[in-house]
Design a protein around this motif. Structure first.
Motif, mmCIF file in Angstrom:
data_model
loop_
_atom_site.group_PDB
_atom_site.id
_atom_site.type_symbol
_atom_site.label_atom_id
_atom_site.label_comp_id
_atom_site.label_asym_id
_atom_site.label_seq_id
_atom_site.Cartn_x
_atom_site.Cartn_y
_atom_site.Cartn_z
ATOM 1 N N HIS A 156 -0.495 0.347 8.578
ATOM 2 C CA HIS A 156 0.654 -0.175 7.844
ATOM 3 C C HIS A 156 0.477 -1.657 7.520
ATOM 4 C CE1 HIS A 156 5.083 -0.223 6.904
ATOM 5 N NE2 HIS A 156 4.916 -1.507 7.193
ATOM 6 N N ILE A 159 -2.192 -2.374 4.886
ATOM 7 C CA ILE A 159 -1.725 -2.110 3.522
ATOM 8 C C ILE A 159 -0.872 -3.268 3.025
ATOM 9 C CG2 ILE A 159 -0.207 -0.621 2.142
ATOM 10 C CD1 ILE A 159 -1.369 1.750 3.693
ATOM 11 N N HIS A 160 -0.062 -3.863 3.909
ATOM 12 C CA HIS A 160 0.669 -5.073 3.520
ATOM 13 C C HIS A 160 -0.309 -6.156 3.048
ATOM 14 C CE1 HIS A 160 4.907 -4.564 4.121
ATOM 15 N NE2 HIS A 160 4.800 -4.190 5.380
ATOM 16 N N ALA A 163 -1.621 -5.647 -0.444
ATOM 17 C CA ALA A 163 -0.650 -5.809 -1.526
ATOM 18 C C ALA A 163 -0.834 -7.151 -2.228
ATOM 19 C CB ALA A 163 0.771 -5.710 -0.967
ATOM 20 N N GLY A 180 3.700 -7.713 -2.279
ATOM 21 C CA GLY A 180 3.954 -6.395 -2.834
ATOM 22 C C GLY A 180 5.123 -6.458 -3.797
ATOM 23 N N ASN A 200 10.048 -2.418 -0.750
ATOM 24 C CA ASN A 200 8.664 -2.767 -0.431
ATOM 25 C C ASN A 200 8.184 -2.034 0.810
ATOM 26 O OD1 ASN A 200 6.292 -4.513 -0.988
ATOM 27 N ND2 ASN A 200 6.782 -5.362 1.026
ATOM 28 N N GLU A 201 9.031 -1.974 1.837
ATOM 29 C CA GLU A 201 8.651 -1.260 3.051
ATOM 30 C C GLU A 201 8.525 0.238 2.788
ATOM 31 O OE1 GLU A 201 7.517 -2.393 5.652
ATOM 32 O OE2 GLU A 201 8.181 -4.473 5.758
ATOM 33 N N THR A 204 5.205 0.728 1.209
ATOM 34 C CA THR A 204 4.154 0.467 2.197
ATOM 35 C C THR A 204 3.989 1.661 3.124
ATOM 36 O OG1 THR A 204 4.650 -1.904 2.159
ATOM 37 C CG2 THR A 204 3.369 -1.091 4.019
ATOM 38 N N THR A 208 0.997 4.241 3.689
ATOM 39 C CA THR A 208 0.508 4.389 5.061
ATOM 40 C C THR A 208 0.370 5.858 5.443
ATOM 41 O OG1 THR A 208 1.495 2.287 5.784
ATOM 42 C CG2 THR A 208 1.014 3.913 7.495
ATOM 43 N N TYR A 250 2.837 -2.952 -6.978
ATOM 44 C CA TYR A 250 2.654 -3.228 -5.549
ATOM 45 C C TYR A 250 1.348 -3.974 -5.273
ATOM 46 C CZ TYR A 250 2.461 -2.457 -0.496
ATOM 47 O OH TYR A 250 2.396 -2.647 0.858
#
Length: 313
Positions: A156, A159-160, A163, A180, A200-201, A204, A208, A250
């Motif tokens: 996770h 991936i942030h 972005a 992102g 955004n979460e 993400t 993930t 993103y």
């Protein structure tokens, strides 16, 4: 500040749990854990953004204690594989600087897996239920709870980092931080405007879950859950607006195109995306059941409008 850190200047990511954790003498968490991810700008207090959606382990899942070296190796493997996957699938949207940073092995040196006791001692300002975070220089820290959680959190957070990230000062002196889909604006008088945080979460966590499933890490993907409603809405929006537009928004710097298409599908309502973003934030961060139900009702109505406009003959 090193080269890797400079690419992340101005943003930090914190992941906070919403239920108590029971820590063993080895630093491995036991019992049901409820966790949430939240991002904060670097000038805010640690964890000041509060809890996001609960991130809970499924009942009956086994917590397996591992050695610190094994956990670090697991985090590094997840980190490396995630970077490679994101570059392969979404590299076309990324900036050259971002690609150069992600292709470097140096990012692994910024991963830190530690016992709960060490984490609390190292970050005394963090809430006791925080299990990990990524600071403004790209250093990722996480508690060694279980192999599944370490793998999920590492994926996770990576991936942030993949972005789109920007940090600049606007003409009026406002400090703008983009990560992102999320944009935080801190004015000279200290007021903060935080936009697209929940959305955004949601995206993400959508990326993930897909990444973990593609690696056939089913137990890591489903032994815990995070941002369930935001993730579901992210997938719906991706289907309606187009995966190319959401990915470009993103991982690249093309949020305007995504928002424009979103608004077009909402009868050309110029404030449709803003309304959607606020309602997603309500689902994730409000503790008021009535507010959350009202947000769900507005989202359902908005979705129906989009579907009708998308598929009308």
């Amino acid at each position: 500040m090193d080269e890797c850190g400079s690419d992340y200047a101005g943003t930090s990511t914190a992941e906070s749990t919403s239920t108590a954790e029971t820590s063993s003498s080895t630093g491995v968490e036991t019992g049901n854990t409820s966790t949430s991810f939240s991002e904060t700008t670097s000038n805010m207090d640690f964890g000041s953004s509060g809890a996001s959606e609960s991130y809970e382990s499924n009942g009956g899942s086994n917590i397996v204690e591992t050695s610190p070296c094994a956990s670090k190796e697991l985090a590094e493997t997840a980190h490396t594989e995630t970077k490679q996957s994101m570059i392969t699938e979404y590299g076309m949207y990324m900036s050259n600087d971002q690609l150069e940073m992600l292709k470097s092995d140096e990012t692994k040196e910024h991963l830190n897996v530690m016992s709960s006791e060490t984490y609390i001692e190292t970050f005394p300002k963090a809430d006791l239920n925080v299990i990990g975070h990524c600071d403004s220089e790209g250093n990722i820290y996480m508690k060694d709870i279980s192999p599944e959680v370490v793998e999920h959190v590492s994926t996770h957070e990576t991936i942030h980092l993949c972005a789109n990230r920007e940090s600049y000062t606007a003409e009026d002196g406002t400090k703008v931080v983009v990560s992102g889909l999320r944009e935080s604006r801190v004015s000279e008088n200290g007021s903060i405007k935080d936009m697209n945080r929940g959305a955004n979460e949601g995206f993400t966590e959508l990326y993930t879950m897909r990444e973990l499933e593609n690696r056939e890490k089913t137990e890591s993907a489903y032994s815990i859950k995070a941002y369930s409603e935001s993730r579901q809405w992210a997938e719906r929006i991706e289907q309606l607006v187009g995966s190319d537009k959401t990915a470009a928004a993103y991982f690249g710097n093309e949020r305007e195109a995504m928002e424009k298409e979103f608004n077009r599908l909402n009868d050309n309502n110029s404030s449709a995306w803003e309304s959607f973003s606020k309602d997603i934030d309500t689902l994730e961060y409000s503790k008021n059941p009535k507010e959350m139900d009202e947000a769900r009702s507005r989202l359902a109505k908005q979705y129906n409008t989009m579907v009708c406009n998308k598929y009308k003959s």
